[in-house]
Design a protein around this motif. Structure first.
Motif, PDB file in Angstrom:
ATOM      1  N   LEU A   1       3.612  -3.589   3.371  1.00  0.00           N
ATOM      2  CA  LEU A   1       3.936  -3.807   1.964  1.00  0.00           C
ATOM      3  C   LEU A   1       2.733  -4.269   1.142  1.00  0.00           C
ATOM      4  O   LEU A   1       2.804  -4.294  -0.077  1.00  0.00           O
ATOM      5  CB  LEU A   1       5.118  -4.769   1.827  1.00  0.00           C
ATOM      6  CG  LEU A   1       6.449  -4.134   2.254  1.00  0.00           C
ATOM      7  CD1 LEU A   1       7.575  -5.148   2.211  1.00  0.00           C
ATOM      8  CD2 LEU A   1       6.794  -2.942   1.363  1.00  0.00           C
ATOM      9  N   ARG A   2       1.622  -4.611   1.835  1.00  0.00           N
ATOM     10  CA  ARG A   2       0.417  -4.928   1.051  1.00  0.00           C
ATOM     11  C   ARG A   2      -0.106  -3.680   0.362  1.00  0.00           C
ATOM     12  O   ARG A   2      -0.877  -3.760  -0.594  1.00  0.00           O
ATOM     13  CB  ARG A   2      -0.674  -5.525   1.943  1.00  0.00           C
ATOM     14  CG  ARG A   2      -0.330  -6.959   2.354  1.00  0.00           C
ATOM     15  CD  ARG A   2      -1.468  -7.644   3.087  1.00  0.00           C
ATOM     16  NE  ARG A   2      -2.682  -7.644   2.296  1.00  0.00           N
ATOM     17  CZ  ARG A   2      -3.893  -7.562   2.823  1.00  0.00           C
ATOM     18  NH1 ARG A   2      -4.042  -7.479   4.129  1.00  0.00           N
ATOM     19  NH2 ARG A   2      -4.949  -7.574   2.045  1.00  0.00           N
ATOM     20  N   LEU A   3       0.287  -2.506   0.858  1.00  0.00           N
ATOM     21  CA  LEU A   3      -0.172  -1.271   0.225  1.00  0.00           C
ATOM     22  C   LEU A   3       0.686  -0.873  -0.981  1.00  0.00           C
ATOM     23  O   LEU A   3       0.418   0.123  -1.636  1.00  0.00           O
ATOM     24  CB  LEU A   3      -0.190  -0.121   1.240  1.00  0.00           C
ATOM     25  CG  LEU A   3      -1.514   0.069   1.969  1.00  0.00           C
ATOM     26  CD1 LEU A   3      -1.903  -1.170   2.749  1.00  0.00           C
ATOM     27  CD2 LEU A   3      -1.455   1.260   2.908  1.00  0.00           C
ATOM     28  N   ALA A   4       1.720  -1.657  -1.251  1.00  0.00           N
ATOM     29  CA  ALA A   4       2.591  -1.341  -2.382  1.00  0.00           C
ATOM     30  C   ALA A   4       1.892  -1.726  -3.680  1.00  0.00           C
ATOM     31  O   ALA A   4       1.785  -2.899  -4.001  1.00  0.00           O
ATOM     32  CB  ALA A   4       3.917  -2.088  -2.249  1.00  0.00           C
TER      33      ALA A   4
END
Lengths: 354, 354
Positions: free
Chosen positions: A200-203
């Motif tokens: 979710l850090r890539l969101a």
């Protein structure tokens, strides 16, 4: 409180009820508020959203701002308690309008919200530039409709009049199914995230935008989905079918098919009406109306069907019965409205406003 | 231009290429830029995103910022032209990393964008706080990786190292399928809007948020969907199945099922990592690394799998060959990383940073 202040009542002191209270009080109204939870009413008083806790049988207008499933009962109670007008702010309209057929009731739905929920999120300017749908029923009195329209407009809202069913079909597309879709995407990502710590850090911004509404309180949704079930199921079916088509396009590496779809979406998104765009030249359209119930509401609904935004409305009575409805609309939109009226043999006149 | 300025090159002067140029120049680099369209390169020069138009065989690092399908060819050309490092900014990584196996190549993908497209939307601060994924391949040289990591970090980005395939599966969920879904919702609403003039006036903030990305240029999507087809199809299948489940829940008026789903989504959305949260206590973890290709990249990928954010990285060489990798990570995350390394019989040490 000046003795001659107009008096309103709020039933349900949440985000919307509290914001209606603040907005009315800023405009000099005296507002009485009630809530099934006494601490919420007390908090509304503390925040200055209401002048007093309780009911006001002498209120000129009562706003029912309870959860959707409690609107009909609260509206009936308010209609029985006094001679004033009653409107509501629920997200689904057909069920309520069917249950409450009283000349003094006008269904409504302000299309406004806030990230912060509850009465503490209330803002007096919440409705400025927001669309506020009114859904007069066949029994709604024209005077009642015109008064509710004027009060709601005075809070800064753009009033749009719609059939209750048309309202419900529309919000299924622009609100209810998008909400369910945002929640579904967020759950899907959350389940994948369990496989990988970084997921979710890539969101980035796009994903955050798409899932923002999924962060809202779930509590209101069972009622909304229950009351607007048919329209929601219909739109979900179309969405699923469209996504299956999109899948076929991607699977086939159909570049032109993909570009066509994305271009259509881009064009539509770019031309989404913007709140509070530049001021347009306005005209006053004067329309003679027969003295029968629903005449004004019928004209307002026609205007909405044509996409004509009515920014102000007044009813002037004539001595021979009937009267004149005076609408303020964008100059560009007036001819379409007048043509449509002419087809119904209603002859209107139009005067540019300075 | 100072004689000793570090030199970089940009191939492809669009939004991302231009922003890399601006960010590097703000940090004292000399930047040469090229674009297949000469007027775009000229515009980048005019905007101060590059110092000169053309190629620079002496560049220490070249950023390939072309459309996805042209990355491999441009990377090969840059690797052949000079001895410097090459990285790219494409949205799909497995295909490129497979095609370009050179010790001096490190695949990358900054997760940043802007509403304004093209070089005119470039901003030197575009990457500040953004995640920048690096996807070193099995042949990537450790020094090359460490240098690219340092340069990209210096632009303000949080670097996350991922397997190219893991990257592609992740962006299918958090970027590609959300984009296709936003476009599908926007088209659906647009088609319904043809029935009724007022339709899209009811689209409030939530709908605007959900469809914002559908306003972007479609041009990049056929390549992305082609290169990441399998992952996108997989995620579309899951999304369609999940929406069908949601449909079943709504149809059955299953209030608890609906609340469960919405609560899970709400919880996940509320805990989405926020860019630039409060500063955490940091530690330096020192890890001895054997002198073989991919050792450092392997450790970085392990860190990412564990969800450990590496905010700084340095390689100290020892006289006996091999060296020490020094990572700066959040104190809270360090034990998990060190435990995982210990399982691979790598003994690390950790020192708190002030």
């Amino acid at each position: 409180v000046p003795v001659l202040a107009r008096r309103a009542a709020i039933v349900g002191c949440g985000l919307i009820g509290g914001s209606v209270g603040l907005a009315l009080r800023e405009r000099g109204w005296h507002v009485t508020g009630a809530d099934a939870a006494p601490d919420r009413a007390a908090r509304a008083l503390e925040l200055g959203a209401i002048d007093a806790v309780g009911s006001d049988p002498g209120a000129e207008i009562t706003f029912i701002a309870t959860p959707v499933r409690q609107v009909a009962e609260a509206a009936h109670a308010a209609l029985a308690a006094g001679p004033g007008l009653v409107t509501d702010v629920g997200s689904v309209k057909a069920a309520v309008v069917t249950e409450v057929h009283d000349p003094r009731f006008v269904g409504g739905h302000p299309m406004a919200g806030s990230e912060q929920e509850g009465v503490d999120g209330s803002r007096g300017d919440l409705f400025e530039g927001a669309v506020w749908v009114l859904t007069p029923g066949p029994t709604t009195d024209d005077e009642a409709y015109a008064t509710v329209h004027a009060v709601v407009s005075s809070l800064g809202a753009d009033v749009v009049s719609l059939d209750p069913e048309q309202h419900d079909r529309t919000v299924a597309v622009v609100s209810h199914v998008p909400h369910l879709t945002a929640a579904t995407l967020m759950r899907l990502a959350d389940e994948r995230a369990e496989e990988h710590g970084t997921f979710l850090r890539l969101a980035a911004g796009g994903f955050r935008d798409m899932t923002r509404i999924a962060g809202g309180s779930p509590a209101i949704w069972p009622d909304i989905c229950g009351d607007n079930r048919d329209a929601i199921l219909d739109v979900l079916d179309v969405l699923i079918a469209d996504l299956r088509q999109m899948r076929t396009v991607v699977e086939a590496d159909d570049r032109d098919g993909l570009l066509d779809r994305l271009h259509q979406a881009q064009k539509a998104r770019v031309s989404l009406p913007v709140r509070g765009g530049p001021a347009q030249p306005m005209v006053e359209v004067r329309i003679p109306v027969p003295d029968r119930p629903g005449a004004i509401a019928g004209i307002m609904t026609l205007a909405a069907e044509l996409g004509v935004n009515v920014s102000d409305l007044e009813v002037a009575h004539s001595s021979e019965g009937g009267g004149v409805l005076i609408l303020v609309v964008e100059a560009e939109a007036a001819p379409a409205l007048r043509d449509a009226l002419a087809e119904d043999e209603i002859r209107s006149s139009s005067t540019p406003l300075p």
